[in-house]
Design an enzyme around this catalytic site. Structure first.
Site, PDB file in Angstrom:
ATOM      1  NE  ARG A 180      -3.643  -2.450   0.041  1.00 40.75           N
ATOM      2  CZ  ARG A 180      -3.363  -3.566  -0.660  1.00 40.75           C
ATOM      3  NH1 ARG A 180      -2.289  -3.617  -1.422  1.00 40.75           N
ATOM      4  NH2 ARG A 180      -4.160  -4.616  -0.611  1.00 40.75           N
ATOM      5  CB  SER A 230      -9.461  -2.382   3.679  1.00 41.26           C
ATOM      6  OG  SER A 230      -9.998  -3.512   3.042  1.00 41.26           O
ATOM      7  CD  GLU A 301      -5.761  -0.135   2.511  1.00 39.44           C
ATOM      8  OE1 GLU A 301      -6.418  -0.207   1.461  1.00 39.44           O
ATOM      9  OE2 GLU A 301      -5.450  -1.126   3.200  1.00 39.44           O
TER      10      GLU A 301
END
Length: 306
Positions: A180, A230, A301
């Site tokens: 990520r 998420s 995130e």
């Protein structure tokens, strides 16, 4: 500098004359998948990639603060007024097929690209069929799902270097893709597009894989409610946050209009007119309990505009 209100109409006119759609005092709640976010001074949509570059140069030259938005999928925006310019890449969405490659602009929706690949019997993008947001945003965060990641299919990324005022092409290894993360989160390189390297496949097989993944996504994720996807990164490869939250009996727990999804513990949903503060308090609540029970520090995130 921030956008000074007495110069707002002048800046708006300049950007309009360049070839942009311009909205003053635009609510960001209209442009994020979470449906949360206060007003921004200017919301600007350049009509082509070259105009996008002109806008970047104009704002940089005049020292005007700005942020770039793709599909608004991995973003949580506070409810306060934001005195900067938001540039949308919505119209920067062209693409072409060259043999087993797709050359696409940054604003094209990632899920759309996966279906373009399907129509051309190109395999490798199946994992992206249900990922919301734009190609540029997916590259920026090295988006992934079901064992696939952007780093596995990106050949080159076309960027605009704000310092040198030049268009550059970075090979995959220069993008510094990680979990990520990518080089684009830490410098002045603005993503304009990318070349995606795929492989010729069997149309029906690709179609079936996409169907299977979409069905799995629908059955396990709260797609019927606004969210930012998420909410937490995995602190380590084998520590699954959604499963952990479920074990802690936090699924369904809510603060204000924000709720931990009853379907998937890794999602916070906007159940009923949630505010930014509702979401932040819920995030902090989960972080606190996970730290107490497992001694793990969770990191958010999505990008946060506070």
């Amino acid at each position: 500098m921030d956008v000074e209100m007495n110069n707002l109409e002048t800046i708006a006119k300049d950007l309009y004359l360049m070839g942009c759609n311009v909205l003053i005092n635009e609510p960001m709640s209209k442009h994020t998948t979470f449906r949360i976010g206060g007003k921004v001074a200017l919301y600007v949509t350049p009509k082509t990639k070259n105009i996008f570059i002109e806008v970047l140069n104009y704002l940089d030259k005049n020292n005007i603060e700005y942020k770039i938005i793709g599909g608004g999928a991995n973003l949580i925006v506070s409810d306060k007024f934001h005195d900067f310019v938001v540039i949308s890449t919505e119209y920067i969405s062209g693409y072409e097929i060259e043999n087993e490659k797709i050359i696409a602009e940054s604003g094209i929706p990632l899920s759309r690209l996966s279906f373009i690949a399907l129509e051309n019997s190109l395999s490798g993008m199946e994992f992206a069929c249900g990922i919301p947001g734009s190609l540029g945003g997916a590259i920026f965060m090295n988006a992934g799902a079901y064992g696939g990641e952007m780093k596995n299919i990106i050949e080159t990324v076309e960027v605009y270097d704000l310092k040198s005022k030049k268009i550059l092409f970075l090979g995959n290894s220069n993008c510094k893709f990680g979990y990520r993360t990518s080089i684009f989160q830490k410098n002045n390189l603005i993503i304009l597009g990318a070349t995606i390297a795929l492989k010729k496949g069997i149309h029906e097989k690709i179609k079936q894989e996409i169907f299977n993944l979409l069905e799995k996504r629908w059955s396990k994720q709260p797609l019927e409610y606004p969210s930012a996807g998420s909410i937490f990164k995995r602190p380590e490869p084998t520590f699954y946050v959604g499963t952990t939250i479920e074990k802690l009996n936090l699924k369904g727990f809510s603060i204000g209009g924000a709720q931990i999804s009853e379907k998937h513990g890794g999602f916070i949903i906007n159940k009923e007119n949630a505010t930014f503060e509702d979401v932040q308090q819920l995030i902090n609540h989960v972080k606190k309990i996970v730290k107490e029970k497992y001694n793990k520090d969770l990191k958010v995130e999505p990008e946060i505009w506070d």
